[in-house]
Design a protein around this motif. Structure first.
Motif, short mmCIF file in Angstrom:
data_model
loop_
_atom_site.label_atom_id
_atom_site.label_comp_id
_atom_site.label_asym_id
_atom_site.label_seq_id
_atom_site.Cartn_x
_atom_site.Cartn_y
_atom_site.Cartn_z
N GLN A 1 -6.02 1.00 -4.01
CA GLN A 1 -4.91 1.50 -3.20
C GLN A 1 -5.38 2.57 -2.21
O GLN A 1 -4.84 3.66 -2.12
CB GLN A 1 -3.79 2.03 -4.09
CG GLN A 1 -3.19 0.95 -4.96
CD GLN A 1 -2.04 1.43 -5.80
OE1 GLN A 1 -1.77 2.61 -5.91
NE2 GLN A 1 -1.36 0.49 -6.41
N VAL A 2 -6.42 2.20 -1.45
CA VAL A 2 -7.01 3.09 -0.45
C VAL A 2 -6.85 2.44 0.93
O VAL A 2 -7.22 1.29 1.12
CB VAL A 2 -8.51 3.34 -0.75
CG1 VAL A 2 -9.18 4.09 0.38
CG2 VAL A 2 -8.66 4.09 -2.06
N LEU B 1 -13.84 -5.66 1.26
CA LEU B 1 -13.09 -4.41 1.50
C LEU B 1 -11.62 -4.59 1.21
O LEU B 1 -10.98 -3.70 0.63
CB LEU B 1 -13.29 -3.95 2.95
CG LEU B 1 -14.63 -3.34 3.28
CD1 LEU B 1 -14.80 -3.17 4.78
CD2 LEU B 1 -14.80 -2.01 2.57
N LEU B 2 -11.06 -5.72 1.60
CA LEU B 2 -9.65 -5.97 1.35
C LEU B 2 -9.35 -6.00 -0.14
O LEU B 2 -8.41 -5.36 -0.61
CB LEU B 2 -9.22 -7.29 2.01
CG LEU B 2 -7.76 -7.69 1.83
CD1 LEU B 2 -6.81 -6.60 2.34
CD2 LEU B 2 -7.49 -9.01 2.55
N VAL B 3 -10.19 -6.69 -0.91
CA VAL B 3 -9.99 -6.77 -2.35
C VAL B 3 -10.12 -5.39 -3.00
O VAL B 3 -9.25 -4.95 -3.76
CB VAL B 3 -11.00 -7.76 -2.99
CG1 VAL B 3 -10.99 -7.66 -4.51
CG2 VAL B 3 -10.72 -9.17 -2.54
N LEU B 4 -11.19 -4.69 -2.67
CA LEU B 4 -11.47 -3.40 -3.31
C LEU B 4 -10.48 -2.32 -2.88
O LEU B 4 -10.01 -1.53 -3.71
CB LEU B 4 -12.91 -2.97 -3.00
CG LEU B 4 -13.46 -1.80 -3.80
CD1 LEU B 4 -13.36 -2.05 -5.31
CD2 LEU B 4 -14.91 -1.55 -3.40
N SER C 1 -3.11 -5.53 6.50
CA SER C 1 -2.25 -4.34 6.58
C SER C 1 -2.22 -3.59 5.25
O SER C 1 -1.82 -2.44 5.20
CB SER C 1 -0.83 -4.70 7.03
OG SER C 1 -0.25 -5.59 6.10
N ALA C 2 -2.69 -4.23 4.17
CA ALA C 2 -2.77 -3.56 2.88
C ALA C 2 -3.97 -2.61 2.81
O ALA C 2 -4.03 -1.75 1.93
CB ALA C 2 -2.88 -4.59 1.75
N MET C 3 -4.91 -2.73 3.76
CA MET C 3 -6.10 -1.86 3.71
C MET C 3 -6.32 -1.05 4.99
O MET C 3 -6.98 -0.03 4.95
CB MET C 3 -7.37 -2.66 3.43
CG MET C 3 -7.88 -3.46 4.61
SD MET C 3 -9.55 -4.05 4.36
CE MET C 3 -9.55 -5.43 5.50
N PHE C 4 -5.80 -1.51 6.12
CA PHE C 4 -6.15 -0.87 7.39
C PHE C 4 -4.94 -0.20 8.01
O PHE C 4 -3.95 -0.86 8.31
CB PHE C 4 -6.74 -1.89 8.36
CG PHE C 4 -7.27 -1.29 9.62
CD1 PHE C 4 -8.38 -0.45 9.59
CD2 PHE C 4 -6.66 -1.52 10.83
CE1 PHE C 4 -8.88 0.13 10.75
CE2 PHE C 4 -7.14 -0.95 12.00
CZ PHE C 4 -8.26 -0.12 11.95
N ASP C 5 -5.04 1.12 8.16
CA ASP C 5 -3.93 1.88 8.73
C ASP C 5 -3.97 1.88 10.25
O ASP C 5 -3.03 1.47 10.90
CB ASP C 5 -3.95 3.32 8.22
CG ASP C 5 -2.82 4.15 8.79
OD1 ASP C 5 -1.66 3.71 8.68
OD2 ASP C 5 -3.09 5.21 9.38
N ARG C 6 -5.08 2.33 10.82
CA ARG C 6 -5.20 2.37 12.28
C ARG C 6 -6.64 2.64 12.69
O ARG C 6 -7.44 3.13 11.92
CB ARG C 6 -4.28 3.42 12.89
CG ARG C 6 -4.69 4.85 12.56
CD ARG C 6 -3.63 5.86 12.92
NE ARG C 6 -2.55 5.76 11.93
CZ ARG C 6 -1.45 6.50 11.93
NH1 ARG C 6 -1.25 7.38 12.87
NH2 ARG C 6 -0.54 6.36 11.00
N GLY C 7 -6.89 2.32 13.97
CA GLY C 7 -8.19 2.58 14.56
C GLY C 7 -8.03 3.32 15.87
O GLY C 7 -7.00 3.19 16.54
N PHE C 8 -9.03 4.09 16.20
CA PHE C 8 -9.05 4.86 17.45
C PHE C 8 -10.26 4.40 18.25
O PHE C 8 -11.38 4.48 17.76
CB PHE C 8 -9.19 6.35 17.16
CG PHE C 8 -8.09 6.92 16.32
CD1 PHE C 8 -6.98 7.51 16.91
CD2 PHE C 8 -8.15 6.87 14.93
CE1 PHE C 8 -5.97 8.06 16.14
CE2 PHE C 8 -7.15 7.41 14.14
CZ PHE C 8 -6.04 8.01 14.75
#
Length: 159
Positions: free
Chosen positions: A15-16, A7-10, A40-47
């Protein structure tokens, strides 16, 4: 390579950014994603919205949807995913709501988990019956399934 590493690579390549809304997994998806350096390049936030009130307050899940279908339902999973998408900078969000156990009922057995996936192109849901594997195993299976949903959807998105 782990699914999270894929997921991090893709996601970096496309740029998602990703976001998640979790109930029965209590943050396990977010933890799996942020275990990686550079996440931090792939994950914005979690709820983590364990209660119905949290689902309404943080994700905008309509009270009537919760009343009509219950927290463990595809309509709630859809609303959770859409809430995570709308409440973040992410382009793709996955949600999880389920019955990890022990317990459950005839209509909503232990091991039933509903997932939602939302992006600008729309929202889809699915229900998986993991069975009465025990609380820990159901939560792990739900986490892994959510990561696989992220990967499946990311692969479909254009570069």
């Amino acid at each position: 390579m782990s699914i999270a590493a894929e997921l991090l690579v893709l996601s970096s390549k496309k740029q998602v950014m990703l976001s998640c809304a979790e109930s029965c997994t209590g943050g396990m998806v977010a933890a799996a994603l942020t275990d990686l350096p550079g996440s931090s390049a792939m994950f914005d936030r979690g709820f983590v919205t364990y209660t119905n009130q949290a689902k309404m307050d943080l994700l905008g899940v309509p009270e009537q949807v919760l009343a009509d279908f219950g927290a463990v339902s595809e309509p709630v999973a859809a609303a959770m995913a859409e809430g995570a998408l709308n409440g973040s900078e992410a382009a793709l969000a996955v949600s999880i709501t389920g019955i990890a156990g022990p317990g459950g009922s005839e209509h909503k057995p232990e091991g039933r988990v509903c997932f939602g996936v939302a992006h600008q192109g729309g929202t889809r849901t699915q229900t998986v019956e993991f069975g009465a594997l025990g609380r820990h195993a159901v939560r792990m299976a739900a986490r892994d399934h959510a990561l696989a949903l992220f990967l499946e959807e990311l692969q479909k998105l254009p570069e």
